[in-house]
Design an enzyme around this catalytic site. Structure first.
Site, short mmCIF file in Angstrom:
data_model
loop_
_atom_site.label_atom_id
_atom_site.label_comp_id
_atom_site.label_asym_id
_atom_site.label_seq_id
_atom_site.Cartn_x
_atom_site.Cartn_y
_atom_site.Cartn_z
N LYS A 116 76.30 59.59 39.11
CA LYS A 116 76.50 61.03 39.23
C LYS A 116 77.01 61.40 40.62
O LYS A 116 77.84 62.29 40.78
CB LYS A 116 75.19 61.77 38.92
CG LYS A 116 74.79 61.72 37.45
CD LYS A 116 73.50 62.50 37.23
CE LYS A 116 73.17 62.61 35.75
NZ LYS A 116 72.92 61.33 35.13
N GLU A 200 70.17 68.95 43.70
CA GLU A 200 71.09 70.06 43.47
C GLU A 200 70.33 71.38 43.38
O GLU A 200 69.15 71.41 43.02
CB GLU A 200 71.85 69.86 42.14
CG GLU A 200 72.85 68.75 42.16
CD GLU A 200 73.61 68.65 40.85
OE1 GLU A 200 74.68 68.03 40.86
OE2 GLU A 200 73.15 69.19 39.83
N HIS A 235 64.64 68.85 29.51
CA HIS A 235 66.03 68.55 29.88
C HIS A 235 66.75 67.74 28.80
O HIS A 235 67.80 67.16 29.06
CB HIS A 235 66.10 67.80 31.22
CG HIS A 235 65.36 68.48 32.32
ND1 HIS A 235 65.70 69.72 32.82
CD2 HIS A 235 64.25 68.11 33.02
CE1 HIS A 235 64.86 70.07 33.77
NE2 HIS A 235 63.96 69.11 33.91
N ARG A 292 80.89 57.77 26.89
CA ARG A 292 80.52 57.23 25.58
C ARG A 292 80.60 58.35 24.56
O ARG A 292 80.81 59.51 24.90
CB ARG A 292 79.09 56.69 25.62
CG ARG A 292 78.08 57.73 26.13
CD ARG A 292 76.65 57.26 26.06
NE ARG A 292 75.73 58.09 26.81
CZ ARG A 292 75.22 59.24 26.41
NH1 ARG A 292 75.56 59.72 25.23
NH2 ARG A 292 74.39 59.92 27.17
#
Length: 675
Positions: A116, A200, A235, A292
């Site tokens: 990420k 973040e 999440h 994917r």
């Protein structure tokens, strides 16, 4: 086209890939662990190979064994599905070195987007807007907390190599940062083998919108529009839909073109998803790229009429994309509900057990690739990797099925989803079906007031208190029990073997004791020539059995017709009627005479798992709700908390120990219980 492919995965995705391969005349090879020897995906493939014990690290994550199985069976290519090795660049390289085609992007693209942090740096250079945060390599806890303090709380900790909601924590204040970081890193290393995290800014009321992209080896790339995946718990996505409600053509084009640019920047080939966080005002930020196929790809297939797995096989074989951008269009609206073995009322705790009864809503045939331009017929699609009699084990993701519906517009799709959920029956373990139905019918979802905090924000409406079972439900349970008793004694040689309730001088009266989470019910039953009478409290009404076919019953209750399905599992009556599922425990005094146990000071494992952290020591005094230990099960961490204020007397397991469902974890004395 390939003659044979190996599917390096399990469950519904392995079944899904096998189906598309068969339509192309391609044979499929399944791999399986010892826990999956009788699994559905093994049955639907042409060949199968055992690759190891149940733990994924010893089977589905063993690249060497999978490649060995592919070579031994003569497969030319490996489809990784999603999860496990699907985004593992080393595995993609190993396939190429063995002369096998990896049905996915090049290893270089996986590496570029697999981290990420690296992906965000790449997007920053490409001018794609990013959420404020720290994506660097420094992982010192004090440094990361300083970055979080600068960004401003709340912040989101996210495993750099993660996905599927694993290794993510929301931190609301600086004092909670280090504990959350430690937990996040533990989960990340266990799930992905990499504990690197990024920090973040956590946006309030964001939407999660992703773009499906597809590229071939000839330099062409298209986007197949967007999916809204905002409704999440832990999440992880719960409901997905396409297209995203409220999406303008201008914003769709901007996000689609940005996603294509991201794919081209890394030389992408195959199916991929570029995920964005979107504000309510329409602004959006790059979040990550999944290299994917994704769990929610069926909603894209439903609105485009394209078989994305077939696209994968054709592109991997060297073919061009089946459609160009100007040939793709959106038709209608599609919704996907992920049916999980879990208990929403207990924090979505995963459930394990055997699927003793499964009855699915009738599926309407939906042939991908046919009739899209003319508009789709009404469609209900079920993608599942399990059948009645199969077990949901603690080793893998507890998904039971994906329920996908299509409608001419969103309202029609919502109505069809609610009806399909009402018709979906599962007995043997806890599921989220009833919760999903409440969610689909809820006001915020039905009016598309969407964001990732929807479930938490509407707890009261989505988790209403349990209501007492109505007389119709108790009548169905009683009729099932009474008719079974009559059937068992009908062929007896002597009159006292019969269970008709006959008495010489009076009518038989008895009480049937049922209970659920809300109440206990003493159902009075009276026997008569015409049937029975049933009552609760003061009232009594006539009841007759009109028809019974296995567990499906039709009764007349006070003149009204009531239909339902009643499934018996031990002493539990599962009653499905009126689109709802009621669970009634039947108290049989003969079967349970003398059974009683009082277990004070006992804290047990909610499911099989592993102890990953001990937060207390023997002799510690703790307050109610204090965390005592952390165990990992089903790839998630679960904190065992103190049920009351008291003292920890003894810890029965060490870090790293495996525990079984129901094992006592520690000895605890609540305040006021000590001798």
């Amino acid at each position: 086209m390939f003659n044979k492919i190996l599917i390096a995965n399990r469950g519904e995705i392995a079944c899904r890939v096998a189906a598309s391969a068969h339509r192309l005349g391609v044979k499929s090879v399944a791999v399986y662990s010892e826990a999956d020897a009788n699994a559905k995906h093994v049955a639907v493939c042409d060949e199968s190979v055992l690759i190891g014990p149940p733990p994924a690290k010893e089977s589905y994550l063993r690249a060497d064994k999978i490649i060995e199985a592919a070579l031994a069976t003569g497969a030319q290519a490996i489809h990784p599905g999603y999860g496990f090795l699907s985004e593992n660049a080393d595995f993609a390289d190993a396939c190429a070195e063995a002369g096998l085609v990896f049905i996915g992007p090049p290893a270089s693209a996986i590496r570029a987007m697999g981290s990420k942090s690296a992906a965000k740096a790449l997007m920053e250079r490409a001018g794609v807007p990013l959420v404020p945060g720290y994506h660097g390599d420094i992982q010192d806890a004090d440094f990361l907390r300083e970055q979080a303090d600068k960004i401003g709380y709340p912040v989101l900790l996210k495993a750099s190599a993660g996905g599927g909601g694993k290794g993510m924590r929301i931190v609301d204040k600086s004092g909670e940062f280090k504990a959350a970081l430690e937990s996040c890193k533990r989960e990340a290393i266990n799930s992905f083998g990499d504990d690197k995290v990024l920090v973040e800014k956590y946006l309030t009321r964001p939407r999660h919108i992703e773009i499906q992209v597809f590229a071939d080896s000839h330099g062409d790339c298209v986007y197949l529009f967007e999916r809204d995946c905002s409704v999440q718990r832990r999440h992880q996505k719960v409901l997905e839909e396409a297209p995203a409600p409220g999406m303008t053509e201008e914003r769709r084009r901007a996000m689609g073109e940005a996603a294509v640019a991201a794919a081209k920047a890394v030389g992408y080939v195959g199916a991929g998803t570029v995920e964005f966080i979107a504000n309510q005002d329409g602004s959006f930020y790059f979040m990550e790229m999944n290299t994917r196929l994704q769990v929610e790809h069926p909603v894209t297939e439903m609105i485009t009429g394209q078989d994305l797995v077939e696209w994968q096989l054709r592109v991997a074989f060297g073919g061009a994309l089946p459609k160009r951008q100007n040939e793709l269009a959106i038709h209608g609206h599609a919704l996907e509900a992920r049916i999980y073995a879990e208990n929403p009322e207990k924090g979505f705790l995963p459930s394990i057990g055997t699927l003793r009864h499964v009855q699915t809503p009738p599926a309407v045939t939906f042939e991908l690739g046919d009739g899209a331009e003319a508009g789709h017929p009404a469609a209900v699609r079920i993608d599942s990797g399990v059948r009645a009699g199969d077990a949901i084990s603690p080793f893998y993701d507890p998904m039971v099925a994906k329920l996908i519906v299509w409608g001419r517009d969103r309202d029609e799709a919502l109505a069809r989803m609610a009806l399909a959920l009402a018709e979906y029956q599962v007995v043997g373990l806890a599921t989220n079906i009833a919760f999903l139905k409440r969610l689909v019918e809820s006001q915020p979802f039905s009016r598309a007031d969407l964001d990732t905090g929807l479930i938490e924000r509407h707890q009261a409406a989505l988790f209403p208190p349990a209501r007492p079972a109505p007389l119709q439900v108790l009548g169905l349970a009683a009729a099932r029990l009474l008719s079974a008793e009559q059937a068992q004694g009908a062929d007896g040689p002597a009159p006292w073997a019969h269970a008709s309730g006959w008495r010489m001088n009076s009518a038989l009266q008895r009480a049937l004791d049922f209970a659920d989470e809300a109440n206990s019910y003493a159902v009075r039953v009276g026997y008569s020539h015409a049937g029975w009478t049933v009552g609760l409290g003061e009232g009594t009404v006539a009841m007759t059995l009109v028809a019974r076919d296995g567990g499906q019953l039709t009764i007349k209750l006070d003149g009204a017709t009531v239909r339902g399905t009643v499934v018996l599992a031990a002493d539990m009556f599962h009653v499905f009627t009126g689109g709802a599922h009621y669970m009634l425990a039947y108290s049989n005094p003969l079967a349970h005479a003398g059974e009683a146990e009082a277990e004070g000071g006992r804290l047990t494992a909610p499911m099989p798992g592993k102890i990953v952290a001990l937060l207390v020591e023997p002799g510690n005094t703790v307050e109610k709700g204090a965390p005592l230990l952390i165990m990992e099960a089903m790839k998630m961490e679960h904190t065992i908390a103190a049920p009351a204020s008291g003292t920890v007397e003894e810890l029965l397991y060490a870090v790293g120990d495996q525990v079984a469902d129901g094992d006592q974890l520690l000895v605890f004395t609540a305040l006021g219980q000590a001798d």
